[in-house]
Design a protein around this motif. Structure first.
Motif, short mmCIF file in Angstrom:
data_model
loop_
_atom_site.label_atom_id
_atom_site.label_comp_id
_atom_site.label_asym_id
_atom_site.label_seq_id
_atom_site.Cartn_x
_atom_site.Cartn_y
_atom_site.Cartn_z
N THR A 79 0.80 -1.22 0.00
CA THR A 79 0.00 0.00 0.00
C THR A 79 0.83 1.27 0.00
O THR A 79 0.37 2.30 -0.45
N ILE A 201 1.70 8.83 -2.54
CA ILE A 201 2.11 8.40 -1.22
C ILE A 201 2.60 9.59 -0.43
O ILE A 201 3.40 10.39 -0.93
N GLN A 253 -6.45 7.53 4.83
CA GLN A 253 -6.69 6.50 3.81
C GLN A 253 -5.55 5.49 3.77
O GLN A 253 -5.77 4.30 3.66
N GLU A 254 -4.32 6.02 3.87
CA GLU A 254 -3.16 5.12 3.81
C GLU A 254 -3.13 4.19 5.02
O GLU A 254 -2.85 3.00 4.89
N ALA A 257 -5.77 1.58 4.51
CA ALA A 257 -5.41 0.63 3.46
C ALA A 257 -4.32 -0.33 3.95
O ALA A 257 -4.37 -1.53 3.69
N LYS A 260 -5.85 -2.78 6.42
CA LYS A 260 -6.71 -3.71 5.72
C LYS A 260 -5.88 -4.77 4.98
O LYS A 260 -6.18 -5.96 5.00
N THR B 85 -8.68 6.98 -4.23
CA THR B 85 -8.25 6.23 -3.06
C THR B 85 -6.99 5.47 -3.40
O THR B 85 -6.56 5.41 -4.53
N ASN B 86 -6.47 4.85 -2.41
CA ASN B 86 -5.13 4.33 -2.51
C ASN B 86 -5.12 2.96 -1.85
O ASN B 86 -4.77 2.81 -0.71
N GLN B 87 -5.61 1.99 -2.61
CA GLN B 87 -5.64 0.63 -2.06
C GLN B 87 -4.75 -0.27 -2.89
O GLN B 87 -4.69 -0.12 -4.10
N GLY B 88 -4.11 -1.18 -2.22
CA GLY B 88 -3.30 -2.13 -2.97
C GLY B 88 -4.21 -3.15 -3.59
O GLY B 88 -5.42 -3.00 -3.59
N CYS B 89 -3.61 -4.19 -4.12
CA CYS B 89 -4.43 -5.25 -4.66
C CYS B 89 -5.24 -5.83 -3.51
O CYS B 89 -4.74 -6.03 -2.43
#
Lengths: 387, 95
Positions: A79, A201, A253-254, A257, A260, B85-89
């Motif tokens: 992320t 980022i 958000q970072e 993410a 998660k 938004t900034n989500q990885g896989c």
């Protein structure tokens, strides 16, 4: 109430981990006494007891201290690093040696999941840097990542872990070069490639360096063979500063993410790993040790080849090859075939080859697979002689 | 309007497909959502990531799962690639 439910649903794996850790920590002796009891063993069976012992071992502090930070790092890589920027180096304009290097070592710095790896591979092959570099990338993706490296080092010894890592990088490049050489007559058409959206980022420059170094330091100190009081205090301080950095430097958000993604990694990998540990422990008990050792205790080309083929046929979830290898070692497998197995298992599976063959055709797949078989067999053999 | 979801057929792009389908239905868009998982088709279009959301032939989002609001916004006014938004896989390494 609903919010609580949602949080529970998302983070159940952490609750499960902590509660099972708690149970094992408090009642280990009682459970051990019960399971170790002869009459109980007759009922539940010795092999279940062996599986249980394996589980306890994996839920102990030293494994959690290396795996949990590793999951957090993997989540952060996914992320907080803009891997799309790295992929752009593989689009064809980069110098060849640099592209090979990025494709091979890149696996360590970018977490690529199997659903993105195939389109990336196909894209790099057809429209980007070509078949060789695409193959290197395909090989390095599953073979080289931080969680695999850490678990191998922790469970099988750092010498094996480091050799496994170095050989994986080397072989990814070698297999790529072989493919490029064999199919040198085929030319690819370079064109525009659509990679994923770039991420913005928020940590850059010095902040970024400090953030990553401190994150890696947690892992290094947590796995270091030092006095546990010093270790735990240093880790506590590091974790505290990391939490501060996370809250001051990263955007909401970072943070979300990252959390998660880390939970997702843990949920996806940990239960399977624990099941694998239990099954490996239980099944190993049923294998006749003498016969096993008589054959696989030797380091010959044949035993190395058998280990490689076993890795190709047996389809274990990610990381489960480590507890399997551990039990092989306990049964008396020679380090040579063991290394051959560790090298080939993540990159060589019948299922994986079948999927690849749909993209590149049977001929290329056969050359790809056979060069891996030959390289890993001989690498295991030579490692076995030198070890 | 032509809505397409392209991907390697894993759980990630499938969930995007389902999300887009749901959003399109909610918004009353009559169009079917096309779901393409043929890797060769992806290569042809030079797509080297998964999943990809295309609206009227334009890629609006690539390599990540957008939020439902984002999808709805894309359907109402398809703009060029932008990342909110900034989500990885979303698959977490194994899908």
């Amino acid at each position: 109430m609903n919010k609580l439910k949602k949080i529970l649903k998302q983070n159940w794996i952490l609750l499960l981990l902590f509660s099972s850790y708690f149970v094992i920590f408090i009642w280990q002796n009682q459970i051990d006494g019960y399971l170790g009891n002869e009459s109980t063993q007759k009922i539940v069976g010795e092999s279940i007891y062996q599986g249980w012992l394996g589980l306890v071992d994996y839920l102990s502090a030293h494994v959690l201290f290396c795996l949990i930070p590793a999951f957090f790092i993997a989540g952060a890589i996914n992320t907080l690093i803009d891997s799309q920027k790295i992929f752009k180096y593989l689009s064809g304009q980069t110098k060849k040696w640099l592209a090979y290097l990025i494709a091979s070592v890149g696996g360590f710095f970018m977490e690529v999941c199997s659903c993105t790896i195939l389109p990336l591979f196909a894209g790099i092959w057809k429209k980007g840097a070509g078949l060789g570099i695409a193959t290197t990338f395909l090989y390095a993706g599953p073979a080289i990542n931080i969680v695999t490296f850490i678990l191998t080092g922790q469970r099988l010894g750092w010498d094996l872990g480091i050799v496994r890592l170095i050989l994986s990088v080397l072989f990814s490049i070698l297999v790529g070069l072989i493919m490029e050489f064999v199919f040198r007559k085929e030319k690819n058409v370079q064109g525009d490639i659509v990679f994923g959206d770039e991420k913005k980022i928020s940590i850059q420059g010095r902040k970024r360096k400090i953030f990553w170094i401190s994150l890696l330091a947690i892992l290094l100190v947590g796995t270091a063979p030092i006095d546990s009081f010093i270790k735990y205090s240093v880790v506590a301080v590091l974790v505290f500063t990391q939490v501060l950095m996370t809250f001051f430097w990263l955007s909401k958000q970072e943070r979300k993410a990252w959390w998660k993604e880390t939970i997702k990694f843990t949920t996806d990998i940990f239960p399977l790993l624990l099941i694998g540990v239990f099954a490996a422990g239980a099944i190993t008990h049923l294998i006749p040790q003498e016969k096993f050792q008589k054959f696989l205790g030797q380091n010959t080309i044949l035993t190395n080849f058998v280990a490689v083929i076993f890795g190709a046929i047996a389809y274990f979830p990610a990381l489960v090859e480590v507890p399997i290898a551990e039990n092989f070692l306990k049964l008396g497998m020679h380090e040579g075939p063991l290394m051959a197995y560790l090298l080939s298992d993540p990159v060589l599976s019948l299922q994986g080859l079948l999927i690849i063959s749909k993209v590149i055709g049977i001929k290329k797949t056969l050359i790809y697979a056979s060069s891996i078989v030959v390289l890993t067999t001989f690498a295991g053999y030579i490692f076995g002689i030198l070890y | 309007m032509k809505i397409q979801v392209l991907g390697s057929g894993c759980s990630t792009c499938k969930s995007l497909y389902e999300m887009v389908q749901k959003s399109a239905k909610e918004m009353g868009t009559a169009d079917e959502v096309e779901y393409i998982t043929d890797i060769n088709k992806l290569v042809e279009e030079g797509i080297a990531t998964s999943p990809v959301l295309k609206i009227d032939g334009k890629i609006v989002c690539a390599g990540r799962i957008p939020s439902e609001d984002e999808i709805k916004e894309y359907i109402t006014k398809p703009s060029d690639k932008n990342s909110l938004t900034n989500q990885g896989c979303a698959c977490g390494g194994r899908c």
